[in-house]
Design an enzyme around this catalytic site. Structure first.
Site, short mmCIF file in Angstrom:
data_model
loop_
_atom_site.label_atom_id
_atom_site.label_comp_id
_atom_site.label_asym_id
_atom_site.label_seq_id
_atom_site.Cartn_x
_atom_site.Cartn_y
_atom_site.Cartn_z
N LYS A 1 0.87 -1.18 0.00
CA LYS A 1 0.00 0.00 0.00
C LYS A 1 0.91 1.24 0.00
CE LYS A 1 -2.16 3.29 2.25
NZ LYS A 1 -1.89 4.40 1.41
N THR B 1 5.73 8.77 13.23
CA THR B 1 5.65 8.15 14.55
C THR B 1 4.20 8.10 15.02
OG1 THR B 1 7.92 8.76 15.07
CG2 THR B 1 6.46 8.38 16.95
N GLU B 2 3.46 9.15 14.69
CA GLU B 2 2.05 9.22 15.10
C GLU B 2 1.25 8.05 14.52
OE1 GLU B 2 0.43 12.81 13.60
OE2 GLU B 2 -1.52 12.46 14.53
N GLY C 1 2.52 5.36 13.22
CA GLY C 1 3.18 4.13 13.69
C GLY C 1 2.60 3.64 15.00
N CYS D 1 13.72 10.88 6.39
CA CYS D 1 13.54 10.48 7.79
C CYS D 1 14.82 10.67 8.58
CB CYS D 1 13.05 9.05 7.86
SG CYS D 1 14.04 7.94 6.86
N GLU E 1 9.82 16.93 14.28
CA GLU E 1 10.28 16.64 12.93
C GLU E 1 9.56 17.57 11.96
OE1 GLU E 1 8.92 12.95 11.06
OE2 GLU E 1 10.98 12.64 10.38
N GLU F 1 9.42 1.77 10.95
CA GLU F 1 10.49 2.74 10.64
C GLU F 1 9.82 4.10 10.69
OE1 GLU F 1 13.60 2.14 10.03
OE2 GLU F 1 13.78 0.14 9.18
P1 NAD Z 1 2.29 8.77 7.27
O1 NAD Z 1 2.53 8.11 8.58
O2 NAD Z 1 1.26 9.81 7.19
O3 NAD Z 1 1.87 7.67 6.18
C1 NAD Z 1 2.68 6.52 5.92
C2 NAD Z 1 1.81 5.46 5.27
O4 NAD Z 1 0.82 5.02 6.20
C3 NAD Z 1 1.04 5.95 4.04
O5 NAD Z 1 0.99 4.92 3.08
C4 NAD Z 1 -0.33 6.22 4.62
O6 NAD Z 1 -1.35 6.16 3.65
C5 NAD Z 1 -0.47 5.11 5.63
N1 NAD Z 1 -1.44 5.36 6.70
C6 NAD Z 1 -1.96 6.55 7.12
N2 NAD Z 1 -2.84 6.35 8.12
C7 NAD Z 1 -2.86 5.03 8.38
C8 NAD Z 1 -3.55 4.21 9.32
N3 NAD Z 1 -4.39 4.72 10.21
N4 NAD Z 1 -3.31 2.88 9.31
C9 NAD Z 1 -2.42 2.36 8.44
N5 NAD Z 1 -1.76 3.07 7.51
C10 NAD Z 1 -1.97 4.39 7.49
O7 NAD Z 1 3.73 9.26 6.80
P2 NAD Z 1 4.07 10.11 5.49
O8 NAD Z 1 3.57 11.49 5.73
O9 NAD Z 1 3.68 9.37 4.26
O10 NAD Z 1 5.68 10.08 5.55
C11 NAD Z 1 6.42 10.94 6.33
C12 NAD Z 1 6.83 10.27 7.63
O11 NAD Z 1 7.49 9.05 7.38
C13 NAD Z 1 7.82 11.11 8.40
O12 NAD Z 1 7.49 11.13 9.76
C14 NAD Z 1 9.14 10.37 8.21
O13 NAD Z 1 10.09 10.57 9.20
C15 NAD Z 1 8.70 8.97 8.13
N6 NAD Z 1 9.71 8.18 7.42
C16 NAD Z 1 10.49 7.30 8.13
C17 NAD Z 1 11.45 6.56 7.49
C18 NAD Z 1 12.32 5.57 8.23
O14 NAD Z 1 12.94 4.75 7.60
N7 NAD Z 1 12.36 5.62 9.53
C19 NAD Z 1 11.63 6.70 6.13
C20 NAD Z 1 10.84 7.61 5.44
C21 NAD Z 1 9.86 8.33 6.10
#
Ligand code: NAD
Length: 491
Positions: free
Chosen positions: A185, A240-241, A243, A294, A393, A260
């Site tokens: 996804k 993180t939120e 996650g 990230c 962040e 991650e």
């Molecule tokens: P996000 O958490 O908003 O979304 C990530 C994914 O989760 C998307 O595919 C989204 O559609 C999905 N999602 C959203 N709500 C969900 C739910 N309730 N249940 C399951 N899935 C859901 O993050 P983003 O805005 O796409 O990306 C930015 C974030 O990702 C930043 O915080 C960044 O630090 C982090 N990030 C971390 C790493 C790492 O390796 N640690 C790498 C890249 C990005």
């Protein structure tokens, strides 16, 4: 090629059970080019029924005795992954172009950094398929004991928008190498390369149901995958939120989870560093990938005695960086991924100003040809640890610079964060460097460099940056489980 000459891409469907399908509810959403504000493509928006269909297909491919996937030897799985790598490489220009259109990152980055690493990741795990081994264990009594290292089953890979295909490959390649089936996804803002990868999987001959891609809202599709009884593992990269929410919901079915998450990584410059190299490292640490990284070095710690010298070099370099058309090969700073992300970053810039940070360069929205979600590269100096821009962040090209007195003070301040994804130190003193590497609470520590990655090096977080290691042989632990087998040898 200018952005304006890019033709619209046709409507994209879901890839389930080896077929392209519309979403069950017939709904769609648009993906937008953040450099021009134009619609690039219309994408199917999956519903819960589509998630059920994808899970059923992945389950069947995994569970059915004698299915093409079950009959396939590890060597053939490895060959299939290598074939995918070859096909990605053959289509590398198209993949890079789609990534840049969707995400706004410079084509230089997508073509020469992200996509080559996607190819390497598939090749690396192609090699691992035949090297996932069990053990024989000297058990007490007259028994023969051995272990089987088996795949976990159906893996749902949920990925963010900043390195769309790259972060997906970190999950999909090891999961398939270990014999799992996968539902991917992608983030709604950047689904195009995931859909292209599905067509590559089809062309390579991946059996139906082994690899599925479903696009749609995180709150609908992501959530349904996390709660589904037919999914065995969630591999999640994102904020993180979200996650935390994933972990909470996965508890309902005791699913395996790897996370991650976000970061606020410290980049620490000691007075004895090569200051030219450190200034370049500080610059690349925050402006590479528009700071939507990230592991971005978003907190720069400079030892007080070299503060002015370092800042002069860094600011001079930054003033030469201008946002420009991401499709231009000379561009080094593209558009932020969306208008929403730009506004969020602008709010952080306001808070930095209001809370007393010194804005030394940038801070303003920019446009290219009168359009797009661009931002000037931005540096705050004299930031204090309790300011919002030092703690949260930002996920954009905004650097918070802080000072420290000595090694103890620098390492203490660097560790004062809920995150622990990465860190870097700049010093010519080998003892100081290795001491810092041990004391920094982060999953990756770079010494006199920044943002270096390799498919064989594990990557992941300490503290609230998540758990589980992607890449390297460590990633295989996320996608396998161990079974003990006992054989009675008593007469
Ligand atoms: P996000 O958490 O908003 O979304 C990530 C994914 O989760 C998307 O595919 C989204 O559609 C999905 N999602 C959203 N709500 C969900 C739910 N309730 N249940 C399951 N899935 C859901 O993050 P983003 O805005 O796409 O990306 C930015 C974030 O990702 C930043 O915080 C960044 O630090 C982090 N990030 C971390 C790493 C790492 O390796 N640690 C790498 C890249 C990005």
């Amino acid at each position: 090629m200018s952005t304006a000459s890019v033709p619209a891409i046709q409507a994209q469907k879901l890839f389930i059970a080896g077929e392209w399908r519309d979403g069950a509810g017939g709904k769609t959403f648009n993906t937008i080019n953040p450099a021009t504000d134009e619609v690039i493509a219309t994408i199917a928006s999956a519903e819960k029924e589509d998630v059920d269909a994808a899970v059923a297909a992945a389950r069947q491919a995994f569970d059915e005795r004698g299915s093409a996937w079950n009959k396939m030897s590890a060597a053939d799985r490895g060959r299939l992954l290598w074939k995918m790598a070859d096909l990605i490489e053959k289509n590398i220009d198209e993949f890079a172009r789609l990534e840049t259109l969707d995400n706004g990152k410079p084509i230089f980055e997508s073509r020469y950094v992200d996509m080559p690493m996607v190819v390497e990741v598939f090749q690396y795990y192609a090699g691992w398929a035949t090297k996932i081994l069990g053990e024989t264990i000297p058990a007490k009594g007259n028994y023969f004991n051995y272990t089987l290292r088996e795949p976990v089953g159906v893996v749902a890979a949920i990925t963010p928008w900043n390195f769309p295909l790259l972060l997906a490959s970190w999950k999909i390649a090891p999961a398939l190498a270990a014999g799992n089936t996968v539902i991917h996804k992608p983030a709604s803002l950047t689904p195009l390369t995931a859909l292209k990868l599905a067509s590559i999987a089809q062309e390579a001959g991946v059996p139906p149901g082994v690899f599925n891609v479903i696009t749609g809202k995180g709150a609908t599709v992501g959530d349904a995958l996390v709660e589904h009884t037919g999914v065995d593992k969630i591999a999640f990269t994102g904020s993180t939120e979200v996650g935390r929410e994933v972990m909470r919901k996965a508890a309902g079915t005791v699913k395996r989870v790897s996370l991650e998450l976000g970061g606020k990584s410290p980049n620490i410059v000691f007075a004895d560093a090569d200051l030219d190299a450190a200034a370049r490292g500080a610059y690349l640490g925050i402006f590479y990938g528009k700071g939507e990284v990230c592991a971005a070095g978003s907190r720069l710690f400079v030892e007080e005695s070299v503060h002015d010298q370092l800042m002069e070099k860094l600011i001079a370099r930054t003033k030469k960086l201008q946002p420009a058309d991401p499709l231009d090969p000379k561009t080094r700073l593209g558009a932020l991924v969306s208008e929403g992300q730009l506004n969020s970053v602008l709010r952080y810039i306001e808070s930095g100003k209001n809370e007393g940070g010194h804005l030394v360069t940038g801070g303003e929205r920019a446009q290219v040809n009168g359009k797009g979600s661009f931002l000037q590269p931005t540096i705050f100096d004299r930031v204090l640890p309790d300011m919002t821009i030092a703690r949260e962040e930002i996920f954009g090209p905004v650097l918070a610079t802080l000072s420290f007195k000595d090694v103890n003070d620098g390492l203490r301040q660097a560790n004062e964060t809920m995150y622990g994804l990465a860190a870097a130190v700049w010093t010519r003193d080998i003892k100081k460097a290795h001491r810092a590497a041990r004391e920094l609470k982060a999953g990756t520590v770079w010494i006199n460099t920044y943002n270096v990655y390799d498919p064989s090096m594990p990557f992941g977080g300490y503290k609230q940056s998540g758990f589980g290691r992607e890449l390297g042989m460590q990633a295989l632990d996320l996608y396998t489980q161990t079974k003990s087998v006992w054989v009675d040898l008593n007469e």
